[in-house]
Design an enzyme around this catalytic site. Structure first.
Site, mmCIF file in Angstrom:
data_model
loop_
_atom_site.group_PDB
_atom_site.id
_atom_site.type_symbol
_atom_site.label_atom_id
_atom_site.label_comp_id
_atom_site.label_asym_id
_atom_site.label_seq_id
_atom_site.Cartn_x
_atom_site.Cartn_y
_atom_site.Cartn_z
ATOM 1 N N ARG A 229 35.300 -2.137 51.299
ATOM 2 C CA ARG A 229 34.803 -3.505 51.125
ATOM 3 C C ARG A 229 35.839 -4.434 51.745
ATOM 4 O O ARG A 229 37.050 -4.157 51.659
ATOM 5 C CB ARG A 229 34.621 -3.855 49.643
ATOM 6 C CG ARG A 229 33.427 -3.174 48.977
ATOM 7 C CD ARG A 229 32.076 -3.667 49.523
ATOM 8 N NE ARG A 229 30.936 -3.074 48.871
ATOM 9 C CZ ARG A 229 30.201 -2.062 49.365
ATOM 10 N NH1 ARG A 229 30.508 -1.531 50.529
ATOM 11 N NH2 ARG A 229 29.153 -1.626 48.700
ATOM 12 N N HIS A 277 28.718 -3.361 59.138
ATOM 13 C CA HIS A 277 28.470 -2.616 57.887
ATOM 14 C C HIS A 277 27.493 -1.460 58.123
ATOM 15 O O HIS A 277 26.430 -1.390 57.478
ATOM 16 C CB HIS A 277 27.943 -3.558 56.798
ATOM 17 C CG HIS A 277 28.181 -3.035 55.406
ATOM 18 N ND1 HIS A 277 28.624 -3.802 54.368
ATOM 19 C CD2 HIS A 277 28.041 -1.789 54.884
ATOM 20 C CE1 HIS A 277 28.733 -3.087 53.265
ATOM 21 N NE2 HIS A 277 28.383 -1.842 53.557
HETATM 22 P P1 NAP Z 1 33.929 7.065 44.104
HETATM 23 O O1 NAP Z 1 33.308 8.423 44.143
HETATM 24 O O2 NAP Z 1 33.836 6.260 42.849
HETATM 25 O O3 NAP Z 1 35.462 7.264 44.516
HETATM 26 C C1 NAP Z 1 36.391 6.216 44.453
HETATM 27 C C2 NAP Z 1 37.773 6.755 44.779
HETATM 28 O O4 NAP Z 1 38.687 5.652 44.795
HETATM 29 C C3 NAP Z 1 38.266 7.751 43.720
HETATM 30 O O5 NAP Z 1 39.040 8.765 44.315
HETATM 31 C C4 NAP Z 1 39.145 6.846 42.836
HETATM 32 O O6 NAP Z 1 40.159 7.555 42.159
HETATM 33 C C5 NAP Z 1 39.748 5.943 43.883
HETATM 34 N N1 NAP Z 1 40.231 4.713 43.262
HETATM 35 C C6 NAP Z 1 39.529 3.776 42.584
HETATM 36 N N2 NAP Z 1 40.348 2.813 42.136
HETATM 37 C C7 NAP Z 1 41.597 3.170 42.505
HETATM 38 C C8 NAP Z 1 42.877 2.596 42.315
HETATM 39 N N3 NAP Z 1 43.050 1.450 41.637
HETATM 40 N N4 NAP Z 1 43.947 3.239 42.816
HETATM 41 C C9 NAP Z 1 43.789 4.408 43.500
HETATM 42 N N5 NAP Z 1 42.598 5.000 43.726
HETATM 43 C C10 NAP Z 1 41.516 4.384 43.228
HETATM 44 O O7 NAP Z 1 33.344 6.131 45.268
HETATM 45 P P2 NAP Z 1 32.677 6.618 46.653
HETATM 46 O O8 NAP Z 1 31.275 7.039 46.437
HETATM 47 O O9 NAP Z 1 33.620 7.557 47.332
HETATM 48 O O10 NAP Z 1 32.604 5.220 47.424
HETATM 49 C C11 NAP Z 1 33.757 4.431 47.681
HETATM 50 C C12 NAP Z 1 33.347 3.064 48.184
HETATM 51 O O11 NAP Z 1 32.849 3.149 49.519
HETATM 52 C C13 NAP Z 1 32.185 2.389 47.441
HETATM 53 O O12 NAP Z 1 32.615 1.804 46.235
HETATM 54 C C14 NAP Z 1 31.707 1.377 48.435
HETATM 55 O O13 NAP Z 1 32.379 0.156 48.261
HETATM 56 C C15 NAP Z 1 32.110 1.971 49.794
HETATM 57 N N6 NAP Z 1 30.934 2.292 50.630
HETATM 58 C C16 NAP Z 1 30.856 1.725 51.859
HETATM 59 C C17 NAP Z 1 29.769 2.015 52.671
HETATM 60 C C18 NAP Z 1 29.670 1.412 54.060
HETATM 61 O O14 NAP Z 1 28.647 1.575 54.720
HETATM 62 N N7 NAP Z 1 30.690 0.742 54.555
HETATM 63 C C19 NAP Z 1 28.778 2.895 52.240
HETATM 64 C C20 NAP Z 1 28.894 3.452 50.976
HETATM 65 C C21 NAP Z 1 29.987 3.154 50.165
HETATM 66 P P3 NAP Z 1 39.816 8.700 41.054
HETATM 67 O O15 NAP Z 1 39.313 9.878 41.866
HETATM 68 O O16 NAP Z 1 41.078 8.963 40.397
HETATM 69 O O17 NAP Z 1 38.741 8.122 40.178
#
Ligand code: NAP
Length: 314
Positions: A229, A277
């Site tokens: 983001r 995006h």
């Molecule tokens: P997820 O499965 O919830 O994984 C989030 C990861 O970030 C986890 O490893 C988490 O750690 C880590 N994290 C969260 N807060 C943290 C912090 N304060 N310090 C260190 N690590 C932290 O999410 P996801 O499905 O992989 O998606 C991630 C993000 O990608 C989404 O939230 C969205 O914003 C973005 N996204 C972008 C697009 C695009 O087209 N650009 C598409 C889809 C998603 P833990 O493993 O310890 O919980």
């Protein structure tokens, strides 16, 4: 007769109808209706809402919701807008989405690794200027976030021969990946990675994560890819780091304001690649199948899918 499922979006009517048709096909036994056509009795009865950037007032007008299923993976806006009293939120976790994101991560890692921004500039200046080749084993990619998307990206990158260092909130073990967590872990990833890729959710802890101080601690000459983001990186601090050449290039798919305003400096910066995006769009077929399976488990066995932790923000 099952209570209707509300579809609550801020999409145009044609896009919403397309989702409606697909969802209806995936759940033939359910009645799924757009919020605007629900009668007041149907609004009172609805237990489940399927949402995509909904107007919070529409969600609040469904008083008996047990849970809400988002069609998107990122839910920071939903969490912020619905507030703490809203029903549990289920976000989209889809292997196909992870595959698409991992593909984008590899594609844009290669874009930087194989010096495409530099060759583009050479061509513009009609310069024949070969650069040294570096083997992927000599290139470290730092992944900020090792969740559904980060883990798939790590797998794809290690498969392509890159060294990968991943940072998460809790400790993780991933084969072939150096994993770290906490402030020391972040310092280590930033100081050692040639390419830093953001894949953390936007929460109160990750807003402004890459600020001026942390950008100054990045390995000199490294590049950044932001697929998370926009607000995870402080825009002005990034521009200053790019202006100074401390950071060689930034591939930015996400911005604090989208669409990116025409007067934003990122558009014209020769060290920036702007993407609209597109790194990992939701695939409607698989998303509808996942929503259908979650609804099915709830109707059949009363099992609610994993929900967003409001305190963590993701
Ligand atoms: P997820 O499965 O919830 O994984 C989030 C990861 O970030 C986890 O490893 C988490 O750690 C880590 N994290 C969260 N807060 C943290 C912090 N304060 N310090 C260190 N690590 C932290 O999410 P996801 O499905 O992989 O998606 C991630 C993000 O990608 C989404 O939230 C969205 O914003 C973005 N996204 C972008 C697009 C695009 O087209 N650009 C598409 C889809 C998603 P833990 O493993 O310890 O919980």
């Amino acid at each position: 007769m099952l209570p209707p499922i509300a579809l609550v979006t801020r999409m145009d009517e044609a896009s919403e109808q397309d989702w409606l048709d697909r969802l209806a096909k995936a759940m033939p036994g359910e009645t799924i209706r757009p919020f605007r056509v629900l009668t007041s009795e149907e609004r009172r009865l609805a237990e489940i809402a399927i949402v995509a950037n909904p107007d919070p007032a529409d969600v609040a007008a469904l008083p008996c919701l047990s849970w809400i299923h988002s069609l998107w993976a990122g839910v920071e806006r939903l969490v912020a807008e619905l507030g703490g009293l809203a029903p549990p939120i289920v976000r989209l976790v889809d292997q196909e989405l992870s595959r698409v994101m991992a593909e984008a991560v590899l594609a844009w890692t290669y874009y930087i690794h194989r010096d495409m921004p530099a060759y583009r500039k050479s061509q513009q200046n009609r310069l024949w200027q070969p650069l040294d080749y570096r083997h992927p084993r000599d290139v470290t990619v730092g992944l900020l976030g090792l969740g559904a998307l980060g883990t798939a990206a790590a797998d794809r990158l290690t498969g392509a021969g890159f060294k990968v260092c991943g940072w998460s909130r809790s400790p993780k073990v991933l084969e072939g990946v150096e994993t770290v967590c906490g402030d020391d872990g972040l310092r280590h990833v930033l100081a050692t990675s040639d390419i830093v890729i953001c894949l953390v959710p936007l929460t109160s802890n990750t807003r402004g994560l890459l600020n001026a101080e942390r950008l100054a601690s990045i390995k000199p000459g490294a590049s950044i890819i932001n697929f998370a983001r926009g607000a995870v990186i402080v825009g002005d601090a990034l521009l200053a780091a790019l202006d100074s050449g401390r950071i060689t290039h930034a591939v930015l798919d996400v911005f604090e304001q989208e669409p990116l305003p025409a007067d934003a400096r990122f558009w014209g910066h020769d060290r920036v690649t702007v993407l609209p995006h597109i790194s990992a769009p939701t695939t409607p077929e698989t998303a509808c199948a996942i929503v259908a399976a979650n609804v099915h488990a709830w109707r059949d066995r009363g099992v609610m899918p994993a929900t967003v932790d409001r305190d963590r923000g993701y």
